[in-house]
Design an enzyme around this catalytic site. Structure first.
Site, short mmCIF file in Angstrom:
data_model
loop_
_atom_site.label_atom_id
_atom_site.label_comp_id
_atom_site.label_asym_id
_atom_site.label_seq_id
_atom_site.Cartn_x
_atom_site.Cartn_y
_atom_site.Cartn_z
N GLN A 31 -8.02 17.62 4.18
CA GLN A 31 -7.18 16.23 4.16
C GLN A 31 -7.19 15.54 2.66
O GLN A 31 -8.19 15.68 1.95
CB GLN A 31 -7.93 15.16 4.94
CG GLN A 31 -7.84 15.61 6.39
CD GLN A 31 -8.58 14.60 7.62
OE1 GLN A 31 -9.18 14.81 8.31
NE2 GLN A 31 -7.94 13.51 7.30
N ARG A 33 -12.48 16.22 3.03
CA ARG A 33 -11.44 15.69 2.07
C ARG A 33 -11.48 16.72 0.87
O ARG A 33 -12.54 17.25 0.31
CB ARG A 33 -12.01 14.23 1.46
CG ARG A 33 -11.18 13.59 0.79
CD ARG A 33 -9.86 13.10 1.56
NE ARG A 33 -10.58 11.78 2.16
CZ ARG A 33 -9.60 11.05 3.21
NH1 ARG A 33 -8.47 11.52 3.43
NH2 ARG A 33 -10.26 10.05 3.78
N CYS A 54 -3.87 10.23 11.36
CA CYS A 54 -2.72 10.96 10.53
C CYS A 54 -3.12 12.46 10.87
O CYS A 54 -2.15 13.36 11.10
CB CYS A 54 -2.94 10.91 9.03
SG CYS A 54 -4.55 10.52 8.40
N VAL A 89 1.09 3.38 2.30
CA VAL A 89 1.68 3.73 3.66
C VAL A 89 2.83 2.71 3.72
O VAL A 89 3.97 3.10 4.18
CB VAL A 89 0.46 3.71 4.74
CG1 VAL A 89 1.51 3.58 6.06
CG2 VAL A 89 -0.28 4.94 4.67
N GLY A 138 0.70 -1.48 0.12
CA GLY A 138 0.01 -0.05 0.17
C GLY A 138 0.89 1.27 -0.02
O GLY A 138 2.06 1.07 0.03
N HIS A 185 -1.98 16.85 4.51
CA HIS A 185 -3.13 17.24 5.24
C HIS A 185 -2.98 18.56 5.82
O HIS A 185 -1.75 19.07 6.34
CB HIS A 185 -3.48 16.51 6.53
CG HIS A 185 -4.14 14.98 6.20
ND1 HIS A 185 -4.30 14.64 4.76
CD2 HIS A 185 -4.47 14.02 6.93
CE1 HIS A 185 -4.77 13.34 4.89
NE2 HIS A 185 -4.74 12.99 6.16
N ARG A 226 -6.08 2.04 19.06
CA ARG A 226 -6.06 3.42 19.99
C ARG A 226 -6.77 3.53 21.14
O ARG A 226 -6.31 4.52 21.78
CB ARG A 226 -6.32 4.30 18.82
CG ARG A 226 -5.34 4.36 17.49
CD ARG A 226 -5.58 5.55 16.50
NE ARG A 226 -4.91 5.31 15.32
CZ ARG A 226 -5.63 5.50 14.26
NH1 ARG A 226 -6.73 6.20 14.00
NH2 ARG A 226 -4.93 5.38 12.75
#
Lengths: 336, 336
Positions: free
Chosen positions: A158, A231, A131, A16, A14, A238, A102
């Site tokens: 973003q 977005r 992010c 990332v 991917g 961002h 998280r």
């Protein structure tokens, strides 16, 4: 001799994942061997790590049992929930980029510049923040320490890369005049105020994450925070319009100095020379850029900030690698 | 018989000028004759008014003395300062779209849905607000009347058409991979937090205008307001993330009804069906669209709104034509 580590990367193909490979190489992370995992579709292909071709293995429970010291997770929450406990139990330090862990009170959620100490409380799983949150807290925490933040109003701009390669492809597709396939509306020439799914309170998952994660990372549950996340047709980077209200008074020049001296922050703020952060300029860099720093006269002690960072780097790969460096006692050899 | 008017349009060839021609025709504005003016470059060319070709005259002091009843100004502040007093003295009602007269205490600054009464205090010049402000106050004023606004935090997502045709061309140019010529940075794939020139307090002219004009139009000098205004790669349609704090408590369903019943507002707010305003959907329409309506739990009585409108229409031409309709007693025959 410098200690080296058996490093794994789950989700190597991917955007990332690819950024992880670049960041690990750039920072000269002490890798003795590198294990790359992806879905069966990509298994057998190779990925580039500093010029070296590394074969990608299929992500299976058998394959991950290869004795990794540290594994970076760039997979979705479901895969993270499946693989992180297994590897953690096996003694591997998991640094997870998904939202799966998280909110778990047993799992540290870490931005090294802000709450690095928390990382050492890990039970082999450490969560990397959302992010948008990661870049915000790098800028906000030094101000919180100096002036005591009371309230934050976030409005974000973003990039589509925050929504995986599918987001980038949908921007390319709609820029070419083709119908959209991924976002709910065409993203080219548009702004879509909808990131993640909607909750019953009308907030999106992204907004809820920013509110929760800011408090957890800054260890300030009393903070008052609201957020609107949007977005925009930007590929990488961002941007955030952040309005902050403080407990204490501040001097604006002193506040700028606090930011300029803060770890991970670059102040880009000279309106007379048209200098302020933009996502196009921030893309490819590890820093959090802060500009448009102005007193907000609508409250007793308030400031407006414009905070920009590469969402694939400080918002994902870079922060995760920094966490591992911190916990493993690696002196980062960042070239950035 | 319905009264008809000798109508003038100064700046007929710009994108706002062209939008004026469309809006006047769509709303069936009672035109007996139409006089179009532009620079010498465009003089002699024709413009389309509902299928009719109208010859464009050069904007000169001689040519404008043609006995117009009402003149719409879609020219810059310098030309407005030069021509508005002359025409006003000659008995022509000037509705000016520039920023030249907005701060003049003798000149009404009008959004008909909000402070239409002010228009009747005119001395032949009425100012049309800044595009970002016009759409915001249409949504905010009904809430102010219901709950008393204390404070507003604006973050805008403004389209390039707000910066004239040059802004649109610069987006096209940079989307095509060519170097930027108009904005300080490439606008394609970028967000630029810089609209109008910077003041000594670090705020841009656009931000200062939003703060001042909101107070003047809503006749609420006590309002606390701050703003961050940002250019985004959208051709037409401004979006705004607006955080509002009220004096009084509110019920969120009742607040949505207040907005739904407000003149000029269309509520587009059903997250479960992915319904919220976007600039791409709002472009070409006269309404102000409001969605993402959620309680802001970070203050005692607060709400977040996402407000979108066509900046060339409600932000410019439509609002100006509505002002003229009001003052001249024309019953608008809007087809929108």
């Amino acid at each position: 001799m410098k200690k080296k580590f058996k490093v794994g990367l789950l989700g190597a193909t991917g955007i990332v994942g690819k950024t992880f490979l670049r960041v690990l190489h750039e920072r000269d992370f002490p890798v003795s061997s590198l294990f790359l995992f992806a879905s069966s579709r990509s298994a057998g292909q190779t990925a580039d790590f500093g010029g070296e071709k590394i074969i990608i293995s299929e992500l299976t429970h058998e394959n991950v049992m290869c004795g990794m010291d540290v594994a970076f997770f760039a997979v979705d929450g479901d895969l993270s929930r499946e693989y992180a406990p297994v590897l953690a139990k096996n003694g591997c330090l998991v640094v997870d980029n998904s939202s799966a862990w998280r909110t778990d009170p047993e799992v540290p959620l870490v931005v090294p510049e802000v709450n690095g100490e928390e990382a050492f409380k890990h039970k082999n799983i450490i969560a990397n923040p959302n992010c948008s949150t990661a870049q915000a807290v790098v800028a906000l925490n030094p101000l919180h320490l100096a002036y005591g933040i009371k309230r934050i109003v976030y409005s974000t701009y973003q990039s589509v890369s925050g929504a995986t390669i599918k987001g980038m492809e949908d921007l390319e597709r709609t820029l070419a005049g083709e119908p959209h396939k991924f976002f709910p509306y065409p993203i080219a020439g548009n702004c879509i105020p909808h990131i993640d799914t909607f909750g019953s309170d009308g907030y999106t998952g992204e907004e809820t994450k920013m509110i929760f994660e800011t408090k957890k990372i800054m260890r300030a549950p009393q903070l008052k925070i609201t957020a609107t996340t949007v977005r925009v047709p930007v590929f990488v980077g961002h941007s955030e319009s952040i309005n902050v209200e403080f407990e204490k008074p501040f001097d604006i020049d002193e506040l700028k100095k606090v930011l300029a001296n803060a770890p991970g922050v670059t102040v880009t703020d000279d309106p007379s020379a048209n200098l302020y952060p933009t996502p196009l300029a921030a893309a490819g860099s590890d820093d959090v850029y802060v500009g448009r720093i102005r007193r907000d006269a609508s409250v007793e002690s308030g400031v407006n900030l414009w905070v920009v960072s590469d969402n694939l780097r400080k918002g994902a790969a870079t922060n995760a690698v920094q966490i591992a460096e911190l916990v493993l006692g690696v002196n980062a050899g960042s070239k950035n």
